[in-house]
Design an enzyme around this catalytic site. Structure first.
Site, PDB file in Angstrom:
ATOM      1  N   CYS A   1      24.626 -21.400  -8.758  1.00  0.00           N
ATOM      2  CA  CYS A   1      24.767 -21.833  -7.367  1.00  0.00           C
ATOM      3  C   CYS A   1      23.628 -22.774  -6.964  1.00  0.00           C
ATOM      4  O   CYS A   1      22.448 -22.400  -7.074  1.00  0.00           O
ATOM      5  CB  CYS A   1      24.791 -20.618  -6.442  1.00  0.00           C
TER       6      CYS A   1
ATOM      7  N   VAL B   1      24.902 -15.958  -0.897  1.00  0.00           N
ATOM      8  CA  VAL B   1      23.716 -16.166  -1.728  1.00  0.00           C
ATOM      9  C   VAL B   1      23.186 -17.565  -1.441  1.00  0.00           C
ATOM     10  O   VAL B   1      23.978 -18.483  -1.170  1.00  0.00           O
ATOM     11  CB  VAL B   1      24.037 -16.009  -3.233  1.00  0.00           C
TER      12      VAL B   1
ATOM     13  N   LYS C   1      31.981  -9.230  -5.800  1.00  0.00           N
ATOM     14  CA  LYS C   1      30.750  -8.815  -5.122  1.00  0.00           C
ATOM     15  C   LYS C   1      30.717  -7.293  -4.954  1.00  0.00           C
ATOM     16  O   LYS C   1      31.689  -6.705  -4.484  1.00  0.00           O
ATOM     17  CB  LYS C   1      30.650  -9.482  -3.748  1.00  0.00           C
TER      18      LYS C   1
ATOM     19  N   GLU D   1      21.066 -17.622   4.009  1.00  0.00           N
ATOM     20  CA  GLU D   1      21.258 -19.061   4.273  1.00  0.00           C
ATOM     21  C   GLU D   1      20.070 -19.830   3.673  1.00  0.00           C
ATOM     22  O   GLU D   1      18.929 -19.646   4.096  1.00  0.00           O
ATOM     23  CB  GLU D   1      21.414 -19.392   5.758  1.00  0.00           C
ATOM     24  N   SER D   2      20.355 -20.683   2.710  1.00  0.00           N
ATOM     25  CA  SER D   2      19.286 -21.275   1.907  1.00  0.00           C
ATOM     26  C   SER D   2      18.210 -22.020   2.704  1.00  0.00           C
ATOM     27  O   SER D   2      17.013 -21.848   2.411  1.00  0.00           O
ATOM     28  CB  SER D   2      19.856 -22.176   0.812  1.00  0.00           C
TER      29      SER D   2
END
Length: 215
Positions: free
Chosen positions: A4, A44, A31, A57-58
């Site tokens: 990802c 993720v 999941k 949330e990146s």
């Protein structure tokens, strides 16, 4: 999830700042229930701090890691310069959906010529930005948050069949070469053939895609 790009953002920041961490990979096609207890949206990357705080949330995860832990700050101290990086990230967020659409078109064996043209048109603006700034990195003279935030997609250009765009954007091509020398990028880098293998299984909707390449 190992492949990802959003997860790689967080990994880049963790490594760049030398933050001790444990990685638990999630198969996004299967999941586990406990993950939703930790991260209600099932997204993720998600991180859990030693005192039980959950963040996901990146961009939010990366900002938190940058601010909460010691070491080199990856964002500028100047509020305007920091805002400029966030604006650039917002602009880049309009490019990534096109790459995803190209991937989906490839998965369905559909023609994506028009999508590639659309991608090139938007992408060339970043060449103009880097040329205008006249710095080796998008954040300035050294690697900073914005560089880490956009880098993961460059590792995945080949599965979207857009690598030729780098031949038309020499400043960005040079930036890519510099990024490849960065220790955090080296540590998180995934070989193109491994990403290709994952994508093949992903297209087949295999539950084993997330584990591709593991012994």
């Amino acid at each position: 999830m190992r492949f990802c790009p959003y997860v790689q953002r967080a990994m880049l920041v963790l490594i760049a700042k030398g933050i001790k961490h444990e990685v638990i990979n999630i198969n996004l096609r299967s999941k586990p229930d406990w993950f939703f207890e930790k991260s209600p949206l099932g997204l993720v990357p998600s991180i859990e701090t030693t005192d039980g705080k959950i963040i996901y949330e990146s961009p939010i995860v990366c900002d938190y890691l940058n601010e909460a832990f010691p070491g080199t700050k990856l964002t500028p101290a100047d509020p305007y310069a920091k805002a400029q990086q966030k604006i650039l990230l917002e602009q880049f967020s309009m490019v990534t959906p096109i790459l995803y659409n190209i991937l989906m078109a490839r998965k369905k064996n559909e023609d994506f010529t028009e999508l590639k043209t659309k991608f090139f048109e938007k992408f060339k603006k970043f060449e103009e930005i880097l040329t205008k700034r006249n710095t080796p990195y998008f954040g300035g003279e050294s690697v900073s948050m914005i560089d880490y935030m956009i880098w993961p997609w460059f590792e995945r250009f080949h599965i979207s069949d857009v690598t030729e765009v780098l031949e038309k954007t020499p400043q960005i091509k040079t930036w890519c070469k510099l990024m490849m020398q960065n220790p955090a990028v080296k540590e998180t880098f995934t070989e193109p053939d491994v990403i290709t293998g994952f994508f093949k299984l992903f297209c087949e909707e295999s539950l084993d895609a997330a584990d591709y390449g593991l012994d």
